[in-house]
Scaffold this motif. Structure first.
Motif, PDB file in Angstrom:
ATOM      1  N   MET A   1       0.861  -1.240   0.165  1.00  0.00           N
ATOM      2  CA  MET A   1      -0.188  -0.151  -0.002  1.00  0.00           C
ATOM      3  C   MET A   1       0.865   1.199  -0.133  1.00  0.00           C
ATOM      4  O   MET A   1       1.782   1.336   0.657  1.00  0.00           O
ATOM      5  CB  MET A   1      -0.946  -0.096   1.282  1.00  0.00           C
ATOM      6  N   THR A   2       0.793   2.089  -0.734  1.00  0.00           N
ATOM      7  CA  THR A   2       1.421   3.530  -0.922  1.00  0.00           C
ATOM      8  C   THR A   2       1.024   4.214   0.119  1.00  0.00           C
ATOM      9  O   THR A   2      -0.147   4.502   0.717  1.00  0.00           O
ATOM     10  CB  THR A   2       0.983   4.350  -2.291  1.00  0.00           C
ATOM     11  N   ARG A   3       1.957   4.775   1.065  1.00  0.00           N
ATOM     12  CA  ARG A   3       2.006   5.665   2.324  1.00  0.00           C
ATOM     13  C   ARG A   3       1.228   6.993   1.869  1.00  0.00           C
ATOM     14  O   ARG A   3       1.822   7.543   1.033  1.00  0.00           O
ATOM     15  CB  ARG A   3       2.975   5.589   3.061  1.00  0.00           C
ATOM     16  N   ARG A   4       0.216   7.327   2.650  1.00  0.00           N
ATOM     17  CA  ARG A   4      -0.690   8.577   2.509  1.00  0.00           C
ATOM     18  C   ARG A   4      -0.365   9.180   4.046  1.00  0.00           C
ATOM     19  O   ARG A   4      -0.968   8.802   4.947  1.00  0.00           O
ATOM     20  CB  ARG A   4      -1.954   8.334   2.055  1.00  0.00           C
ATOM     21  N   PHE A   5       0.287  10.370   4.115  1.00  0.00           N
ATOM     22  CA  PHE A   5       0.353  10.854   5.417  1.00  0.00           C
ATOM     23  C   PHE A   5      -0.752  12.104   5.596  1.00  0.00           C
ATOM     24  O   PHE A   5      -0.840  12.839   4.591  1.00  0.00           O
ATOM     25  CB  PHE A   5       1.881  11.584   5.438  1.00  0.00           C
ATOM     26  N   LEU A   6      -1.437  12.097   6.582  1.00  0.00           N
ATOM     27  CA  LEU A   6      -2.365  13.343   7.034  1.00  0.00           C
ATOM     28  C   LEU A   6      -1.630  13.889   8.101  1.00  0.00           C
ATOM     29  O   LEU A   6      -1.478  13.249   9.257  1.00  0.00           O
ATOM     30  CB  LEU A   6      -3.430  12.705   7.356  1.00  0.00           C
ATOM     31  N   PHE A   7      -1.322  15.146   7.789  1.00  0.00           N
ATOM     32  CA  PHE A   7      -0.733  16.002   9.200  1.00  0.00           C
ATOM     33  C   PHE A   7      -1.967  16.763   9.661  1.00  0.00           C
ATOM     34  O   PHE A   7      -2.595  17.561   8.838  1.00  0.00           O
ATOM     35  CB  PHE A   7       0.325  17.051   8.699  1.00  0.00           C
ATOM     36  N   VAL A   8      -2.346  16.560  10.962  1.00  0.00           N
ATOM     37  CA  VAL A   8      -3.501  17.207  11.532  1.00  0.00           C
ATOM     38  C   VAL A   8      -2.836  18.431  12.381  1.00  0.00           C
ATOM     39  O   VAL A   8      -2.139  18.099  13.328  1.00  0.00           O
ATOM     40  CB  VAL A   8      -4.215  16.434  12.398  1.00  0.00           C
ATOM     41  N   LEU A   9      -2.977  19.627  12.031  1.00  0.00           N
ATOM     42  CA  LEU A   9      -2.292  20.753  12.632  1.00  0.00           C
ATOM     43  C   LEU A   9      -3.159  21.162  13.622  1.00  0.00           C
ATOM     44  O   LEU A   9      -4.352  21.971  13.422  1.00  0.00           O
ATOM     45  CB  LEU A   9      -1.862  21.978  11.593  1.00  0.00           C
ATOM     46  N   ALA A  66     -16.528  18.137   9.804  1.00  0.00           N
ATOM     47  CA  ALA A  66     -16.412  16.674  10.095  1.00  0.00           C
ATOM     48  C   ALA A  66     -16.240  15.605   9.053  1.00  0.00           C
ATOM     49  O   ALA A  66     -15.434  14.814   9.156  1.00  0.00           O
ATOM     50  CB  ALA A  66     -17.642  16.457  10.845  1.00  0.00           C
ATOM     51  N   GLY A  67     -17.008  16.021   7.857  1.00  0.00           N
ATOM     52  CA  GLY A  67     -16.976  14.883   6.881  1.00  0.00           C
ATOM     53  C   GLY A  67     -15.555  15.231   6.242  1.00  0.00           C
ATOM     54  O   GLY A  67     -15.036  14.206   5.535  1.00  0.00           O
ATOM     55  N   LEU A  68     -14.881  16.411   5.970  1.00  0.00           N
ATOM     56  CA  LEU A  68     -13.645  16.445   5.532  1.00  0.00           C
ATOM     57  C   LEU A  68     -12.558  15.743   6.130  1.00  0.00           C
ATOM     58  O   LEU A  68     -11.809  14.988   5.611  1.00  0.00           O
ATOM     59  CB  LEU A  68     -13.184  18.053   5.368  1.00  0.00           C
ATOM     60  N   LEU A  69     -12.592  15.806   7.515  1.00  0.00           N
ATOM     61  CA  LEU A  69     -11.672  15.090   8.650  1.00  0.00           C
ATOM     62  C   LEU A  69     -11.909  13.777   8.722  1.00  0.00           C
ATOM     63  O   LEU A  69     -10.907  12.840   8.383  1.00  0.00           O
ATOM     64  CB  LEU A  69     -11.683  15.805   9.775  1.00  0.00           C
ATOM     65  N   LEU A  70     -13.101  13.342   8.588  1.00  0.00           N
ATOM     66  CA  LEU A  70     -13.484  11.728   8.532  1.00  0.00           C
ATOM     67  C   LEU A  70     -12.731  11.247   7.109  1.00  0.00           C
ATOM     68  O   LEU A  70     -12.005  10.225   7.155  1.00  0.00           O
ATOM     69  CB  LEU A  70     -14.992  11.448   8.577  1.00  0.00           C
ATOM     70  N   ASP A  71     -13.135  11.810   5.849  1.00  0.00           N
ATOM     71  CA  ASP A  71     -12.868  11.131   4.816  1.00  0.00           C
ATOM     72  C   ASP A  71     -10.878  11.302   4.731  1.00  0.00           C
ATOM     73  O   ASP A  71     -10.323  10.145   4.359  1.00  0.00           O
ATOM     74  CB  ASP A  71     -13.258  12.078   3.593  1.00  0.00           C
ATOM     75  N   ALA A  72     -10.349  12.389   5.193  1.00  0.00           N
ATOM     76  CA  ALA A  72      -8.903  12.563   5.178  1.00  0.00           C
ATOM     77  C   ALA A  72      -8.456  11.418   6.263  1.00  0.00           C
ATOM     78  O   ALA A  72      -7.268  10.780   5.847  1.00  0.00           O
ATOM     79  CB  ALA A  72      -8.683  13.826   5.446  1.00  0.00           C
ATOM     80  N   THR A  73      -9.016  11.158   7.268  1.00  0.00           N
ATOM     81  CA  THR A  73      -8.443  10.259   8.176  1.00  0.00           C
ATOM     82  C   THR A  73      -8.474   9.061   7.568  1.00  0.00           C
ATOM     83  O   THR A  73      -7.674   8.096   7.825  1.00  0.00           O
ATOM     84  CB  THR A  73      -9.309  10.373   9.528  1.00  0.00           C
ATOM     85  N   LEU A  74      -9.689   8.380   7.130  1.00  0.00           N
ATOM     86  CA  LEU A  74      -9.981   7.131   6.588  1.00  0.00           C
ATOM     87  C   LEU A  74      -8.961   6.801   5.404  1.00  0.00           C
ATOM     88  O   LEU A  74      -8.646   5.746   5.184  1.00  0.00           O
ATOM     89  CB  LEU A  74     -11.351   7.004   6.020  1.00  0.00           C
ATOM     90  N   ALA A  75      -8.693   7.877   4.646  1.00  0.00           N
ATOM     91  CA  ALA A  75      -7.880   7.916   3.583  1.00  0.00           C
ATOM     92  C   ALA A  75      -6.253   7.732   3.930  1.00  0.00           C
ATOM     93  O   ALA A  75      -5.467   7.122   2.954  1.00  0.00           O
ATOM     94  CB  ALA A  75      -7.880   8.891   2.470  1.00  0.00           C
ATOM     95  N   ALA A  76      -5.902   7.983   5.107  1.00  0.00           N
ATOM     96  CA  ALA A  76      -4.361   8.032   5.241  1.00  0.00           C
ATOM     97  C   ALA A  76      -3.678   6.623   5.914  1.00  0.00           C
ATOM     98  O   ALA A  76      -4.772   5.969   6.685  1.00  0.00           O
ATOM     99  CB  ALA A  76      -4.252   9.109   6.490  1.00  0.00           C
ATOM    100  N   THR A  77      -2.771   6.262   5.623  1.00  0.00           N
ATOM    101  CA  THR A  77      -2.205   5.137   6.168  1.00  0.00           C
ATOM    102  C   THR A  77      -1.314   5.713   7.505  1.00  0.00           C
ATOM    103  O   THR A  77      -1.046   4.858   8.261  1.00  0.00           O
ATOM    104  CB  THR A  77      -1.048   4.471   5.140  1.00  0.00           C
TER     105      THR A  77
END
Length: 197
Positions: A1-9, A66-77
């Motif tokens: 799986m390609t790594r996808r980083f989500l940086f939550v500031l 909330a939708g933006l953050l949920l989708d981004a969180t689910l997409a991140a490795t």
């Protein structure tokens, strides 16, 4: 799986010391690793309402914070909580984001727990203190959250800084940033768990 980083500031200040340290660490990631940066202050979440004993949560619309953050969180490795140390733990913006994990665990069709299992949680924090031990509650919040979801935990990268840009003078933190995301992240465990439990 390609790594996808989500940086939550999670800072109330843009381009503060925590963000500068997180960006220094992110610069070391290979070019093919996807990075997404979301500043919580720019996507304010409403007050969290705990519905677990009343009804299921409804999946938030994609065009809401909330939708933006949920989708981004689910997409991140890999999820990087980049929050300054505020009163020995994460910022209020970050805590609210983590509170929403409780809702997503109870949102039909999301399978938040199953999706997060095996993913990696990291922490980056600037603190205005010379003793790193004061960040133990911060690290505990993240490691226990990871353990609850059977995630891996990469640890917390700490840097010293109070005034804007101070962390760039913390040569030890910047040296640790160069290899922070290269380390193997073990499966997070609660203190009472034994390996293989």
């Amino acid at each position: 799986m390609t790594r996808r980083f989500l940086f939550v500031l999670g800072s109330a200040r843009a381009e503060g010391n925590t963000e500068l340290l997180a960006r220094a660490a992110a610069e070391q990631l290979p070019a093919e690793v996807e990075q997404r940066w979301i500043r919580l202050a720019e996507h304010p979440l409403p007050d969290f309402v705990d519905l677990r004993h009343d009804s299921d949560h409804v999946r938030p619309a994609a065009d809401t914070p909330a939708g933006l953050l949920l989708d981004a969180t689910l997409a991140a490795t890999d999820i990087v909580i980049a929050s300054p140390l505020y009163w020995y733990s994460v910022s209020s913006l970050t805590k609210r984001y983590l509170d929403y994990w409780s809702a997503w665990l109870r949102t039909p069709g999301v399978d938040f727990r199953g999706t997060m299992a095996g993913r990696t949680l990291w922490g980056v924090a600037a603190l205005a203190h010379d003793e790193p031990a004061v960040a133990a509650p911060y690290a505990g919040t993240l490691t226990h959250s990871a353990a609850y979801l059977r995630m891996r935990f990469g640890g917390v990268l700490l840097g010293n800084g109070s005034a804007p840009g101070d962390v760039l003078g913390d040569t030890d933190a910047l040296a640790r940033a160069k290899t922070f995301f290269a380390q193997d992240a073990p499966l997070a465990r609660f203190p009472h768990e034994t390996p293989g439990a």
